[in-house]
Enzyme design. Structure first.
Site, PDB file in Angstrom:
ATOM      1  CB  THR A 108      -0.739  -0.021   1.270  1.00 43.16           C
ATOM      2  OG1 THR A 108      -1.623  -1.284   1.120  1.00 43.16           O
ATOM      3  CG2 THR A 108      -1.805   1.228   1.128  1.00 43.16           C
ATOM      4  CE  LYS A 184      -5.456  -1.908   0.678  1.00 37.30           C
ATOM      5  NZ  LYS A 184      -3.814  -3.033   0.755  1.00 37.30           N
ATOM      6  CE  LYS A 252       1.853   0.622   5.646  1.00 32.19           C
ATOM      7  NZ  LYS A 252       0.909   0.663   4.345  1.00 32.19           N
TER       8      LYS A 252
END
Length: 311
Positions: A108, A184, A252
């Site tokens: 990601t 995503k 994150k």
């Protein structure tokens, strides 16, 4: 006894490399083996590599070694920095990938970073497929992941046999790297907010002195349910916070969402609030624990006892 599928005589199209043999990468690599691929695997953990070899794979010492002769190289690492390192760092796989082979990036990351890495690799001859995934370790093991992919027609064509082995659902989201990454991040915004909301709701129920198992049963049959509530709150009920997906993943990923939103001058107040809850959870020493640990922070703030807590 598992068959050895590490046949060095296999055609490049049926040779794959998996860089990162954690819970996701290991399952993806095993899915490729079951589909008849010759698979080389590399990981910083010697135990993970040994487990992969016992499953029929070939051990590689570096990304460059793993990628040599492979038609498809799949990077299943944590973030953009690790992806860049396995591509272009010391003993990186870009040095040994052949023109026409494809690098499948499953970490990601922000869309602009995916575009930058793709441009750099494709200038050297290989293709780059931006392909973050969803589904968890169990679906990785079953070869039933969902992939959110974007890239050139040639990149898709080169990767298609490997993608078929690893996925149940493949979304082809555009012809430019970065579009898969953007999709995503929409998913991660929702996932993070839903986990934080589910944790808040369960702690709120505990404050009302409700039977938490009955709360779970009622909510999962009601309109307020979410996939994250249904999937994560059993961890709270069991008092088991061993990581299936850790708090640090969402510090994150929601951080990336906020960076993207700030660059676009777009407000994301719910994502921002959820990020603060994950940051509080990490600051309380639970960064490596399951992301449902957000409920424990609520419990600590309100001096509540959740299942499994020691009095």
């Amino acid at each position: 006894m598992t068959a050895d599928n590490s046949n060095s005589d296999a055609s490049p199209a049926m040779k794959a490399a998996v860089i990162g043999l954690g819970s996701m990468g290991f399952g993806m690599a095993r899915s490729l083996l079951r589909a008849g691929f010759s698979v080389a695997g590399v990981d910083v953990s010697a135990d993970a590599v040994a487990r992969f070899v016992a499953s029929g794979g070939r051990a590689a010492t570096t990304p460059a070694d793993a990628a040599e002769g492979a038609g498809t190289v799949i990077a299943v690492v944590v973030n953009a920095a690790q992806t860049e390192a396995v591509l272009f760092g010391e003993n990186g796989c870009a040095a040994t990938m052949q023109p026409g082979s494809v690098f499948v990036s499953s970490a990601t990351m922000a869309p602009d970073v995916a575009r930058r890495l793709a441009a750099r690799l494709e200038a050297m001859g290989p293709h780059y497929l931006d392909a973050p995934m969803s589904g968890g370790a169990a679906r990785a093991e079953e070869g039933k992941l969902t992939m959110l992919a974007s890239g050139s027609a040639a990149a898709f064509e080169a990767a298609r046999p490997a993608l078929a082995a690893m996925t149940a659902t493949l979304y082809e989201l555009g012809d430019e790297p970065g579009q898969g990454a953007a999709f995503k991040m929409v998913n991660q915004l929702l996932a993070g907010v839903h986990i934080a909301a589910a944790s808040e709701a369960m702690a709120f129920a505990a404050r009302q002195n409700l039977d938490l198992q009955k709360v779970y049963d009622v909510i999962t049959a009601s309109a307020g349910n979410s996939w994250m509530f249904e999937n994560r709150m059993p961890h709270v009920l069991a008092g088991d916070y061993s990581p299936k997906s850790s708090v640090s993943i969402f510090t994150k990923d929601l951080g990336i969402v906020l960076d993207m939103a700030r660059s676009a001058n777009f407000p994301v107040p719910l994502a921002s609030s959820a990020l603060q809850m994950f940051l509080m959870t990490a600051a309380a020493g639970m960064a490596g624990d399951d992301d449902s640990s957000v409920a424990r922070v609520y419990a600590q703030l309100a001096r509540l006892k959740l299942p499994g807590d020691v009095v």
